[in-house]
Design a protein around this motif. Structure first.
Motif: not given
Length: 673
Positions: A233-243, A245-253, A258-260, A378-380
């Motif tokens: 799950s940790g690696i998935y979360l890191i990978g998803i957030f990297i993806a 940010f690569l996709l769109d910084v606004r959507l990633a921010l 969700i994390l806090p 977001l589903n992932r």
């Protein structure tokens, strides 16, 4: 040192396997998370790309023929290619239209008779348009077919790679978990055998068994499933957030909110879960202890008709366990699935509210491919969050189990010394020895005596007089408070405990036999004791006569405690065990108390063989068995009140005389004079 750090140090022994598994997991996640980018490329470039500008060109690989002219899409033209008139292919509802000129305005599209109206705010534009047939639309998509097939094959290849590496990482993580628990079990069991006898005086066997079995199994579950899920799950979360940010910084921010929320929820959960799990593990341990005690004492329970009372006590423990398990169940139901579903629904509501209305039109905030990829990610994103939440209960149980297990391993043990000591002669000296199990409550007071090599010393006295305590001190099961015990002139405190016991043997009133065979119970699987030596020991104690009726002889199976053998057979086997180890000091702790008269005669003959060349200590209530002892010590309330040979003590007419007369009844004869 924290529980987590100690578990980490255990896992470090298998770091190569774990790191390889994490590497395979990272590759699998990277392959899996690349999929939405491929899908985005397929949508934005090869499907929605049809709405890019087209230019009239000559016939070429990516050109499309329409009404006798060739058109090539903008992204298939190089800077040096000849470009003619610009045209557009636009989608209106379920249809596509051909517009023979540039379309600078984009907004809401309405298709009329041979014209296309586009409205954006106060702006409005009308363009001549020709509705395309299905064959004509497909013709404009045909140049993208190969690209779509290549990307689809790439997507499928990524899924295959992810599947292979997921299998590898799961296998390696499970293997490393089993290796960790295998080592932990061995370490715990080895430590249990190093614990002093005093530890077992205060903790029931069932509770110790629960820690070695149930608690290690909970830790195995943590390594095999919980930590594997957390890593994944940790690696998935890191990978998803990297993806993202690569996709769109606004959507990633926005998604980072969700994390806090998740962190606060986890802290809330752990606050209550730790307390509940401590009680649950303790109650399970109590139940195991009670079951163990009840099974061992079943004859007493049934003989005294205590089944209902025992069941009532068990019900109380079970009800308490049930109550706390229900509390844990309610907490898990609240925190795990419900929490994730709440977060998921809120996230999608915000997404639809903020981005949906503004992004439906092409060319606005985000492309359709970006929106597709974002929804996919977001589903992932909630899959690993769900895994983490669902495994929190098992994680807390394992953490509490590890805490209990490390509590056991933190108990001071006796280090096993390497090497050995030569067989001593067997001279034993107690010099003003005092001892108390509890502080200042002395059970032995200034005990002094000497036993010469080959001498038989009998210890007699009423229950609680201190006979067994002397033996416990001699074996160093307990340490003396004052005084000194010497063997061959050397203080036993200056020797490792294993060296002190190396040339000692003991035969108990209730002999303990291990699961195995008669031969293995005599030799205790010591490689230095040959089968011939086992046979001779059994012959010397007369056990061969009683064991002759057994179908398999020395290889006759022995189940737990030797319950299929008679008391006499068990005792003779324990005598043969002592003889096979050839001790310099032999202790007989009421060894003939539970033996019938016929078997006692055989044992008395065997004792003469056993005592040759050995210093023998005999604890006996049946005074007739110690008449030939070289020295009899009469104890009373922790003190030696009389000492001497049988005849000498009878002449004193003291405590020993009265004890002997009481046992012999009318056959006892008072000494003359």
């Amino acid at each position: 040192m924290t529980v987590g750090k100690r578990l980490f140090l255990v896992a470090v022994h298998f770091k190569k396997t774990i790191l390889l598994a994490l590497l395979m997991l990272s590759i699998a996640v990277a392959a899996e998370l690349t999929g939405p980018f491929v899908a985005k490329k397929m949508i934005d470039t090869h499907i929605m790309g049809i709405e890019l500008p087209w230019y009239e060109t000559s016939e070429q690989p990516y050109a499309v023929s329409y009404q006798g002219k060739w058109y090539t899409r903008e992204d298939h033209l190089s800077e040096t290619d000849q470009r003619g008139k610009e045209v557009r292919i636009l989608q209106v509802g379920r249809f596509y239209v051909f517009v023979d000129r540039p379309v600078p305005l984009d907004g809401e599209r309405v298709l009329g008779d041979a014209e296309l109206t586009i409205v954006k705010g106060n702006e409005r534009a009308v363009y001549p348009a020709q509705k395309l047939s299905s064959q004509e639309v497909f013709a404009f998509f045909r140049p993208e077919t190969m690209g779509l097939l290549v990307l689809a094959a790439l997507y499928g290849g990524l899924l295959v790679i992810a599947s292979v590496f997921h299998y590898g990482q799961k296998f390696l993580l499970q293997k490393s978990a089993n290796l960790v628990i295998k080592k932990l079990r061995v370490d715990v069991f080895a430590h249990v055998q190093r614990l002093p006898v005093t530890y077992f005086d205060h903790l029931p066997a069932g509770k110790i068994v629960a820690r070695v079995t149930n608690d290690t199994e909970a830790i195995r579950e943590m390594f095999a499933n919980v930590l594997a899920s957390f890593f994944t799950s940790g690696i998935y979360l890191i990978g998803i957030f990297i993806a993202l940010f690569l996709l769109d910084v606004r959507l990633a921010l926005v998604s980072l909110i969700i994390l806090p929320i998740m962190l606060v929820w986890i802290l809330f959960y752990r606050r209550f879960a730790t307390r509940f799990n401590h009680v649950i593990r303790t109650r399970i341990s109590d139940i195991n202890g009670m079951i163990n005690e009840s099974i061992q004492g079943m004859p007493i329970i049934q003989a005294f008709r205590r089944q209902k009372e025992t069941l009532r006590e068990f019900d109380e423990l079970n009800d308490d366990l049930f109550a706390y398990q229900n509390k844990m169940l309610r907490l898990n139901a609240t925190v795990s699935f419900n929490m994730v579903m709440l977060l998921r629904n809120v996230a999608f509501i915000l997404f639809i509210w903020y981005f949906g209305g503004a992004s439906l039109g092409v060319g606005t905030l985000f492309s359709l491919g970006v929106l597709y990829a974002f929804v996919d990610y977001l589903n992932r994103l909630f899959q690993p969050i769900t895994q983490i939440m669902n495994q929190l209960a098992n994680f807390e149980q394992a953490r509490v189990a590890a805490h209990r297990l490390f509590e056991l391993m933190d108990e001071p043990g006796i280090d096993v010394e390497k090497g050995s000591i030569g067989r001593y002669q067997g001279k034993v000296s107690f010099q003003n020895v005092s001892f108390a199990y509890l502080q200042d409550q002395y059970v032995l007071k200034n005990i002094s005596f000497e036993a010469s090599p080959g001498e038989t010393v009998a210890l007699v006295g009423h229950t609680g007089s201190g006979k067994s305590s002397i033996i416990n001190l001699l074996f160093r099961f307990y340490e003396i408070n004052r005084g000194e015990i010497q063997i061959d002139g050397q203080n036993i405190l200056q020797l490792p405990k294993q060296f002190v016991r190396q040339h000692m043997a003991i035969v108990l009133q209730d002999p303990f036999l291990f699961t195995g065979t008669i031969a293995s119970n005599v030799s205790l699987n010591d490689p230095s004791i040959s089968r011939e030596r086992v046979e001779k020991a059994l012959q010397d104690v007369g056990a061969d006569l009683l064991l002759r009726t057994l179908p398999k002889g020395l290889d006759e199976p022995v189940i737990e405690k030797g319950s299929t053998l008679s008391a006499g057979q068990r005792q003779l086997i324990s005598f043969a065990r002592a003889l096979a180890f050839d001790p310099a000091i032999l202790v007989l702790d009421e060894a003939t108390a539970s033996i019938d008269t016929e078997t006692e005669g055989i044992i008395q003959q065997a004792l003469e063989v056993l005592k040759k060349g050995r210093t023998t200590f005999m604890i006996a209530h049946r005074l007739s068995t110690i008449k030939n002892a070289d020295q009899i010590l009469v104890l009373d309330r922790g003190e030696i009140v009389e000492r001497g040979r049988h005849d000498d003590l009878m002449e004193l007419c003291g405590k020993y005389y009265h004890m002997y007369q009481l046992q012999q009844g009318s056959s006892a004869v008072a000494p003359a004079g």
